[in-house]
Design a protein around this motif. Structure first.
Motif, PDB file in Angstrom:
ATOM      1  N   SER A 182     -14.013 -13.514 -25.804  1.00 23.08           N
ATOM      2  CA  SER A 182     -15.143 -13.658 -24.894  1.00 23.08           C
ATOM      3  C   SER A 182     -15.036 -12.688 -23.722  1.00 23.08           C
ATOM      4  O   SER A 182     -16.030 -12.100 -23.285  1.00 23.08           O
ATOM      5  CB  SER A 182     -15.239 -15.096 -24.382  1.00 23.08           C
ATOM      6  N   THR A 183     -13.837 -12.491 -23.211  1.00 22.81           N
ATOM      7  CA  THR A 183     -13.645 -11.567 -22.094  1.00 22.81           C
ATOM      8  C   THR A 183     -13.994 -10.144 -22.496  1.00 22.81           C
ATOM      9  O   THR A 183     -14.607  -9.394 -21.726  1.00 22.81           O
ATOM     10  CB  THR A 183     -12.190 -11.632 -21.587  1.00 22.81           C
ATOM     11  N   ARG A 184     -13.624  -9.749 -23.715  1.00 17.17           N
ATOM     12  CA  ARG A 184     -13.953  -8.399 -24.190  1.00 17.17           C
ATOM     13  C   ARG A 184     -15.464  -8.232 -24.340  1.00 17.17           C
ATOM     14  O   ARG A 184     -16.026  -7.177 -24.024  1.00 17.17           O
ATOM     15  CB  ARG A 184     -13.243  -8.120 -25.514  1.00 17.17           C
ATOM     16  N   VAL A 185     -16.141  -9.269 -24.814  1.00 16.62           N
ATOM     17  CA  VAL A 185     -17.603  -9.203 -24.939  1.00 16.62           C
ATOM     18  C   VAL A 185     -18.254  -9.092 -23.560  1.00 16.62           C
ATOM     19  O   VAL A 185     -19.217  -8.341 -23.367  1.00 16.62           O
ATOM     20  CB  VAL A 185     -18.143 -10.433 -25.700  1.00 16.62           C
ATOM     21  N   VAL A 186     -17.741  -9.835 -22.604  1.00 22.72           N
ATOM     22  CA  VAL A 186     -18.276  -9.765 -21.239  1.00 22.72           C
ATOM     23  C   VAL A 186     -18.173  -8.346 -20.695  1.00 22.72           C
ATOM     24  O   VAL A 186     -19.122  -7.822 -20.091  1.00 22.72           O
ATOM     25  CB  VAL A 186     -17.533 -10.758 -20.316  1.00 22.72           C
ATOM     26  N   LEU A 187     -17.035  -7.694 -20.922  1.00 17.74           N
ATOM     27  CA  LEU A 187     -16.876  -6.306 -20.471  1.00 17.74           C
ATOM     28  C   LEU A 187     -17.919  -5.401 -21.108  1.00 17.74           C
ATOM     29  O   LEU A 187     -18.550  -4.577 -20.428  1.00 17.74           O
ATOM     30  CB  LEU A 187     -15.472  -5.809 -20.803  1.00 17.74           C
ATOM     31  N   ALA A 188     -18.126  -5.550 -22.415  1.00 14.25           N
ATOM     32  CA  ALA A 188     -19.127  -4.728 -23.097  1.00 14.25           C
ATOM     33  C   ALA A 188     -20.520  -4.985 -22.531  1.00 14.25           C
ATOM     34  O   ALA A 188     -21.315  -4.050 -22.345  1.00 14.25           O
ATOM     35  CB  ALA A 188     -19.097  -5.013 -24.596  1.00 14.25           C
ATOM     36  N   VAL A 221     -18.168 -17.549 -12.053  1.00 14.04           N
ATOM     37  CA  VAL A 221     -16.896 -16.956 -12.488  1.00 14.04           C
ATOM     38  C   VAL A 221     -15.858 -17.028 -11.376  1.00 14.04           C
ATOM     39  O   VAL A 221     -14.691 -17.368 -11.616  1.00 14.04           O
ATOM     40  CB  VAL A 221     -17.127 -15.495 -12.931  1.00 14.04           C
ATOM     41  N   SER A 222     -16.280 -16.711 -10.142  1.00 13.72           N
ATOM     42  CA  SER A 222     -15.309 -16.729  -9.045  1.00 13.72           C
ATOM     43  C   SER A 222     -14.781 -18.136  -8.781  1.00 13.72           C
ATOM     44  O   SER A 222     -13.627 -18.303  -8.371  1.00 13.72           O
ATOM     45  CB  SER A 222     -15.951 -16.165  -7.767  1.00 13.72           C
ATOM     46  N   GLU A 223     -15.625 -19.140  -9.021  1.00 14.17           N
ATOM     47  CA  GLU A 223     -15.209 -20.533  -8.803  1.00 14.17           C
ATOM     48  C   GLU A 223     -14.709 -21.197 -10.080  1.00 14.17           C
ATOM     49  O   GLU A 223     -14.356 -22.387 -10.049  1.00 14.17           O
ATOM     50  CB  GLU A 223     -16.379 -21.334  -8.222  1.00 14.17           C
ATOM     51  N   GLU A 224     -14.722 -20.445 -11.187  1.00 14.14           N
ATOM     52  CA  GLU A 224     -14.298 -20.974 -12.491  1.00 14.14           C
ATOM     53  C   GLU A 224     -15.035 -22.278 -12.810  1.00 14.14           C
ATOM     54  O   GLU A 224     -14.446 -23.267 -13.244  1.00 14.14           O
ATOM     55  CB  GLU A 224     -12.779 -21.176 -12.518  1.00 14.14           C
ATOM     56  N   ARG A 226      -9.070  -0.927 -18.162  1.00 14.15           N
ATOM     57  CA  ARG A 226      -7.883  -1.171 -17.330  1.00 14.15           C
ATOM     58  C   ARG A 226      -8.149  -2.266 -16.304  1.00 14.15           C
ATOM     59  O   ARG A 226      -7.284  -3.103 -16.039  1.00 14.15           O
ATOM     60  CB  ARG A 226      -7.476   0.126 -16.611  1.00 14.15           C
ATOM     61  N   ARG A 227      -9.354  -2.291 -15.741  1.00 10.60           N
ATOM     62  CA  ARG A 227      -9.645  -3.244 -14.671  1.00 10.60           C
ATOM     63  C   ARG A 227     -10.311  -4.524 -15.162  1.00 10.60           C
ATOM     64  O   ARG A 227     -10.235  -5.553 -14.506  1.00 10.60           O
ATOM     65  CB  ARG A 227     -10.542  -2.585 -13.620  1.00 10.60           C
ATOM     66  N   MET A 228     -10.981  -4.457 -16.328  1.00  6.99           N
ATOM     67  CA  MET A 228     -11.726  -5.626 -16.777  1.00  6.99           C
ATOM     68  C   MET A 228     -11.354  -6.070 -18.180  1.00  6.99           C
ATOM     69  O   MET A 228     -11.871  -7.068 -18.677  1.00  6.99           O
ATOM     70  CB  MET A 228     -13.243  -5.361 -16.725  1.00  6.99           C
ATOM     71  N   GLY A 229     -10.496  -5.323 -18.864  1.00  8.60           N
ATOM     72  CA  GLY A 229     -10.147  -5.688 -20.222  1.00  8.60           C
ATOM     73  C   GLY A 229      -9.308  -6.953 -20.280  1.00  8.60           C
ATOM     74  O   GLY A 229      -8.703  -7.378 -19.299  1.00  8.60           O
ATOM     75  N   ARG A 287     -14.801 -22.167 -20.606  1.00 10.39           N
ATOM     76  CA  ARG A 287     -14.488 -23.406 -21.311  1.00 10.39           C
ATOM     77  C   ARG A 287     -13.186 -23.304 -22.100  1.00 10.39           C
ATOM     78  O   ARG A 287     -12.475 -24.297 -22.269  1.00 10.39           O
ATOM     79  CB  ARG A 287     -15.643 -23.760 -22.249  1.00 10.39           C
ATOM     80  N   ASP A 288     -12.879 -22.080 -22.577  1.00 11.56           N
ATOM     81  CA  ASP A 288     -11.661 -21.888 -23.363  1.00 11.56           C
ATOM     82  C   ASP A 288     -10.443 -21.593 -22.496  1.00 11.56           C
ATOM     83  O   ASP A 288      -9.335 -21.404 -23.016  1.00 11.56           O
ATOM     84  CB  ASP A 288     -11.856 -20.740 -24.363  1.00 11.56           C
ATOM     85  N   GLY A 289     -10.668 -21.495 -21.202  1.00 18.93           N
ATOM     86  CA  GLY A 289      -9.558 -21.227 -20.310  1.00 18.93           C
ATOM     87  C   GLY A 289      -9.118 -19.783 -20.272  1.00 18.93           C
ATOM     88  O   GLY A 289      -8.010 -19.486 -19.802  1.00 18.93           O
ATOM     89  N   GLU A 290      -9.937 -18.845 -20.757  1.00 19.20           N
ATOM     90  CA  GLU A 290      -9.593 -17.420 -20.673  1.00 19.20           C
ATOM     91  C   GLU A 290      -9.681 -16.969 -19.217  1.00 19.20           C
ATOM     92  O   GLU A 290     -10.602 -17.344 -18.492  1.00 19.20           O
ATOM     93  CB  GLU A 290     -10.562 -16.578 -21.521  1.00 19.20           C
ATOM     94  N   ARG A 291      -8.766 -16.151 -18.811  1.00 18.50           N
ATOM     95  CA  ARG A 291      -8.786 -15.638 -17.442  1.00 18.50           C
ATOM     96  C   ARG A 291      -9.779 -14.487 -17.362  1.00 18.50           C
ATOM     97  O   ARG A 291      -9.673 -13.492 -18.086  1.00 18.50           O
ATOM     98  CB  ARG A 291      -7.392 -15.168 -17.015  1.00 18.50           C
TER      99      ARG A 291
END
Length: 361
Positions: free
Chosen positions: A324-330, A188-191, A316-319, A266-270
């Motif tokens: 996919s990003t929301r699932v990762v937070l969960a 993740v840090s290196e994308e 606030r910090r991870m949303g 892969r989808d380019g989500e930050r």
């Protein structure tokens, strides 16, 4: 010469790892012969040492029920074979009849596959290699029972350390989890989607290690139950038992996290900037948990480390807006719940460690 020395050293290490089972088998064989000859009064108790050695072979790494099934199977097969062969003689049709009746008797005794197969093979041994004994058709059945009982007694009086295999398998399972967490943090840090895919592939192959860990705990629990000198180990094994299922769940949830993180990359989500640090701190906490369990300590330090690591897992910090990003937070929070349960907390206690996940947090 160096290759020869390495090979000799490898074989010596392998022998050392089996030295205790060898000593148990040798002692059980000698003791079972002594008991059958001196106590029971049988002149040639062939099946006593055989049953003792086979019983020990199954009991190492198998359930206690399997040992009992083996002893019963040997006894039924020997008894049926010895009685029938003494009456009808030996030959092709006699062997077929003896095997059929011995296995049928085992099935009617509500036995499993082990009892039926052992009954059949013992009956074949009696019918083909050892003619009926002069001392009576049931003598060998008694010898088999003597051997089985002595084998179990040796297991109880000269047991392996139930924590040895548990420590080794726990190291593998916990190692799989920490490697996955650190690998995803780096990806993740290196994308790096390729690196994330590699982590996901490894996670998909981790179930075998989990299954071996569960089997090691079951075997260790049986040893600690039947061996008085190992009773004091039951509490330490209990901590491993408490951790086993939640760690399995943590691996599964990490697999989901890795899959969605891969999709996000892969989808380019930050991805949240704090995510790699949270995952690395989870991995550090898992290392602390394994060390505390290996020492036999209550995992208080690991519990605190997990809570601290999960603290930034807020909307606030991870949303994010991406699915996919929301699932990762969960999943980040789900892994924390699993790890807290591995330290001995209930699911309710683990979930109460932080406020519910909302957009306002």
């Amino acid at each position: 010469m160096g290759a020869v020395r390495d090979e000799v050293a490898r074989r010596l290490r392998r022998w050392q790892s089996t030295a205790l089972p060898i000593a148990q088998a040798a002692l059980a064989a000698g003791l079972s012969w002594f008991v059958a000859t001196e106590v029971v009064g049988h002149a040639h108790p062939f099946f006593a040492p055989i049953a003792a050695v086979v019983c020990l072979g199954v009991s190492l790494g198998q359930r206690l029920r399997r040992v009992v099934e083996l002893v019963v199977g040997v006894s039924v097969g020997v008894g049926v074979g010895d009685v029938l062969i003494s009456l009808i003689g030996s030959g092709p049709w006699q062997i077929a009849l003896v095997v059929a009746l011995a296995m049928s008797a085992a099935v009617l005794l509500d036995g499993g596959a082990v009892i039926a197969l052992q009954s059949g093979s013992s009956a074949v041994l009696v019918a083909t290699l050892l003619p009926p004994s002069a001392g009576g058709g049931l003598d060998r059945m008694v010898d088999a029972l003597v051997g089985g009982v002595v084998g179990l007694a040796v297991t109880a009086l000269l047991p392996a350390n139930p924590l040895t295999v548990a420590h080794r398998q726990a190291k593998v399972v916990f190692g799989e989890l920490t490697e996955a967490l650190r690998g995803m943090a780096k990806a993740v840090s290196e994308e790096d989607a390729v690196q994330a895919a590699g982590v996901l592939a490894r996670l998909r192959g981790s179930q075998e290690a989990v299954d071996e860990f569960a089997a090691a705990l079951k075997t260790g629990g049986e040893i600690a139950t039947i061996a008085p000198i190992r009773w004091r180990r039951r509490h330490e094994l209990g901590r491993y038992g408490t951790a086993a299922t939640p760690v399995d769940y943590a691996l599964r949830n990490t697999r989901v996290l890795a899959r969605r993180a891969l999709a996000a990359l892969r989808d380019g989500e930050r991805m949240p900037d704090v995510l790699p640090d949270v995952l690395r701190r989870y991995a550090d906490a898992v290392d602390v948990l394994r060390a505390e369990l290996q020492r036999g300590d209550e995992p208080k330090l690991a519990r605190a480390a997990i809570r601290d690591a999960a603290a930034p897992a807020t909307w606030r910090r991870m949303g994010g807006e991406g699915f996919s990003t929301r699932v990762v937070l969960a999943q980040v929070r789900s892994v924390a719940v699993d790890l807290l349960q591995a330290t001995g907390l209930s699911r309710v206690e683990a979930r109460e460690s932080w406020a519910p996940l909302t957009r306002a947090d």
